[in-house]
Design a protein around this motif. Structure first.
Motif, PDB file in Angstrom:
ATOM      1  N   ALA A   9     -27.153 -10.546  15.446  1.00 45.55           N
ATOM      2  CA  ALA A   9     -27.966 -10.704  16.656  1.00 45.55           C
ATOM      3  C   ALA A   9     -29.206 -11.546  16.368  1.00 45.55           C
ATOM      4  O   ALA A   9     -29.665 -12.301  17.227  1.00 45.55           O
ATOM      5  N   LYS A  10     -29.751 -11.429  15.165  1.00 51.40           N
ATOM      6  CA  LYS A  10     -30.944 -12.186  14.779  1.00 51.40           C
ATOM      7  C   LYS A  10     -30.636 -13.619  14.355  1.00 51.40           C
ATOM      8  O   LYS A  10     -31.519 -14.473  14.378  1.00 51.40           O
ATOM      9  N   SER A  11     -29.381 -13.876  13.950  1.00 50.20           N
ATOM     10  CA  SER A  11     -29.104 -15.175  13.341  1.00 50.20           C
ATOM     11  C   SER A  11     -28.260 -16.119  14.189  1.00 50.20           C
ATOM     12  O   SER A  11     -28.554 -17.301  14.265  1.00 50.20           O
ATOM     13  N   SER A  12     -27.211 -15.616  14.812  1.00 53.02           N
ATOM     14  CA  SER A  12     -26.262 -16.505  15.461  1.00 53.02           C
ATOM     15  C   SER A  12     -25.613 -15.836  16.669  1.00 53.02           C
ATOM     16  O   SER A  12     -24.937 -14.814  16.522  1.00 53.02           O
ATOM     17  N   GLU A  13     -25.803 -16.425  17.816  1.00 55.69           N
ATOM     18  CA  GLU A  13     -25.188 -15.898  19.035  1.00 55.69           C
ATOM     19  C   GLU A  13     -23.663 -15.935  18.918  1.00 55.69           C
ATOM     20  O   GLU A  13     -22.969 -15.027  19.358  1.00 55.69           O
ATOM     21  N   ARG A  14     -23.151 -16.977  18.301  1.00 54.93           N
ATOM     22  CA  ARG A  14     -21.703 -17.126  18.137  1.00 54.93           C
ATOM     23  C   ARG A  14     -21.118 -16.014  17.255  1.00 54.93           C
ATOM     24  O   ARG A  14     -20.100 -15.403  17.598  1.00 54.93           O
ATOM     25  N   LEU A  15     -21.757 -15.739  16.111  1.00 56.69           N
ATOM     26  CA  LEU A  15     -21.289 -14.670  15.231  1.00 56.69           C
ATOM     27  C   LEU A  15     -21.456 -13.308  15.891  1.00 56.69           C
ATOM     28  O   LEU A  15     -20.597 -12.432  15.753  1.00 56.69           O
ATOM     29  N   HIS A  16     -22.559 -13.116  16.606  1.00 55.14           N
ATOM     30  CA  HIS A  16     -22.791 -11.843  17.283  1.00 55.14           C
ATOM     31  C   HIS A  16     -21.716 -11.603  18.347  1.00 55.14           C
ATOM     32  O   HIS A  16     -21.170 -10.498  18.441  1.00 55.14           O
ATOM     33  N   THR A  17     -21.404 -12.615  19.121  1.00 55.58           N
ATOM     34  CA  THR A  17     -20.369 -12.499  20.147  1.00 55.58           C
ATOM     35  C   THR A  17     -19.021 -12.186  19.516  1.00 55.58           C
ATOM     36  O   THR A  17     -18.272 -11.339  20.007  1.00 55.58           O
ATOM     37  N   TRP A  18     -18.711 -12.872  18.412  1.00 52.58           N
ATOM     38  CA  TRP A  18     -17.459 -12.596  17.701  1.00 52.58           C
ATOM     39  C   TRP A  18     -17.431 -11.143  17.216  1.00 52.58           C
ATOM     40  O   TRP A  18     -16.451 -10.436  17.417  1.00 52.58           O
ATOM     41  N   PHE A  19     -18.523 -10.708  16.582  1.00 51.54           N
ATOM     42  CA  PHE A  19     -18.552  -9.373  15.989  1.00 51.54           C
ATOM     43  C   PHE A  19     -18.398  -8.281  17.039  1.00 51.54           C
ATOM     44  O   PHE A  19     -17.633  -7.336  16.843  1.00 51.54           O
ATOM     45  N   ILE A  20     -19.104  -8.381  18.161  1.00 51.21           N
ATOM     46  CA  ILE A  20     -19.010  -7.323  19.168  1.00 51.21           C
ATOM     47  C   ILE A  20     -17.661  -7.333  19.885  1.00 51.21           C
ATOM     48  O   ILE A  20     -17.328  -6.385  20.598  1.00 51.21           O
ATOM     49  N   GLY A  21     -16.876  -8.369  19.663  1.00 48.66           N
ATOM     50  CA  GLY A  21     -15.535  -8.412  20.227  1.00 48.66           C
ATOM     51  C   GLY A  21     -14.470  -7.862  19.293  1.00 48.66           C
ATOM     52  O   GLY A  21     -13.314  -7.688  19.693  1.00 48.66           O
ATOM     53  N   THR A  22     -14.838  -7.550  18.051  1.00 50.47           N
ATOM     54  CA  THR A  22     -13.857  -7.050  17.084  1.00 50.47           C
ATOM     55  C   THR A  22     -13.530  -5.580  17.329  1.00 50.47           C
ATOM     56  O   THR A  22     -14.338  -4.821  17.863  1.00 50.47           O
ATOM     57  N   LYS A  23     -12.341  -5.192  16.913  1.00 55.28           N
ATOM     58  CA  LYS A  23     -11.910  -3.797  17.024  1.00 55.28           C
ATOM     59  C   LYS A  23     -12.782  -2.906  16.140  1.00 55.28           C
ATOM     60  O   LYS A  23     -13.062  -1.765  16.487  1.00 55.28           O
ATOM     61  N   LEU A  24     -13.215  -3.428  15.015  1.00 54.32           N
ATOM     62  CA  LEU A  24     -14.075  -2.690  14.090  1.00 54.32           C
ATOM     63  C   LEU A  24     -15.362  -2.252  14.798  1.00 54.32           C
ATOM     64  O   LEU A  24     -15.788  -1.099  14.691  1.00 54.32           O
ATOM     65  N   TYR A  25     -15.973  -3.168  15.536  1.00 51.18           N
ATOM     66  CA  TYR A  25     -17.193  -2.863  16.286  1.00 51.18           C
ATOM     67  C   TYR A  25     -16.896  -1.876  17.413  1.00 51.18           C
ATOM     68  O   TYR A  25     -17.598  -0.890  17.586  1.00 51.18           O
ATOM     69  N   LYS A  26     -15.854  -2.157  18.173  1.00 54.56           N
ATOM     70  CA  LYS A  26     -15.544  -1.327  19.341  1.00 54.56           C
ATOM     71  C   LYS A  26     -15.208   0.104  18.951  1.00 54.56           C
ATOM     72  O   LYS A  26     -15.599   1.041  19.626  1.00 54.56           O
ATOM     73  N   ASN A  27     -14.508   0.285  17.835  1.00 49.64           N
ATOM     74  CA  ASN A  27     -14.113   1.633  17.417  1.00 49.64           C
ATOM     75  C   ASN A  27     -15.256   2.418  16.775  1.00 49.64           C
ATOM     76  O   ASN A  27     -15.249   3.644  16.814  1.00 49.64           O
ATOM     77  N   ASN A  28     -16.206   1.744  16.163  1.00 46.22           N
ATOM     78  CA  ASN A  28     -17.226   2.435  15.387  1.00 46.22           C
ATOM     79  C   ASN A  28     -18.626   2.418  15.982  1.00 46.22           C
ATOM     80  O   ASN A  28     -19.406   3.340  15.738  1.00 46.22           O
TER      81      ASN A  28
END
Length: 129
Positions: free
Chosen positions: A42-61
């Motif tokens: 969130a602090k470094s890259s909007e693109r990476l943040h968007t990718w990360f919050i779309g992952t199953k790892l993020y959604k499940n945990n």
């Protein structure tokens, strides 16, 4: 790219890696590493943040916790079990340090109280079969 941004991206990638391992390995907690990744991306890259919050790892945990909804009983129990096992190991290793044992015991009790009463418990989402 600035040095600060590169450090955040590096820490975020490290958090994702350790969080992914923690999701599989019982004694390594995934939650704090994934929180680190979410913060750093969130602090470094909007693109990476968007990718990360779309992952199953993020959604499940993390997703329900970050949105302020809370955690499922299963997630709470998993975190409590991992912390308890880790702190029990430290407690056993401090047999000659009674002050250290007391501090660990107090931290453990506050951890239990926080997870029991400080974090809202939500129902697990039903999967459609």
């Amino acid at each position: 790219m600035t040095v600060k941004k590169a450090v955040y991206i590096g820490l975020g990638c490290l958090g994702v890696g350790l969080g992914a391992v923690g999701a599989v390995v019982p004694l390594l907690p995934a939650f704090p590493f994934l929180m680190l990744a979410a913060f750093c991306f969130a602090k470094s890259s909007e693109r990476l943040h968007t990718w990360f919050i779309g992952t199953k790892l993020y959604k499940n945990n993390l997703e329900s916790f970050v949105k302020g909804k809370g955690m499922t009983v299963k997630t709470k129990l998993r975190i409590i079990a991992i912390v308890t096992a880790t702190m029990a190991f430290g407690f056993c290793m401090m047999s000659r340090v009674p002050v250290g044992r007391m501090i660990l015991a107090v931290v453990w009790i506050f951890h239990l109280i926080y997870f029991a009463f400080g974090i809202k418990t939500i129902r697990a989402p039903r999967e459609n079969s």
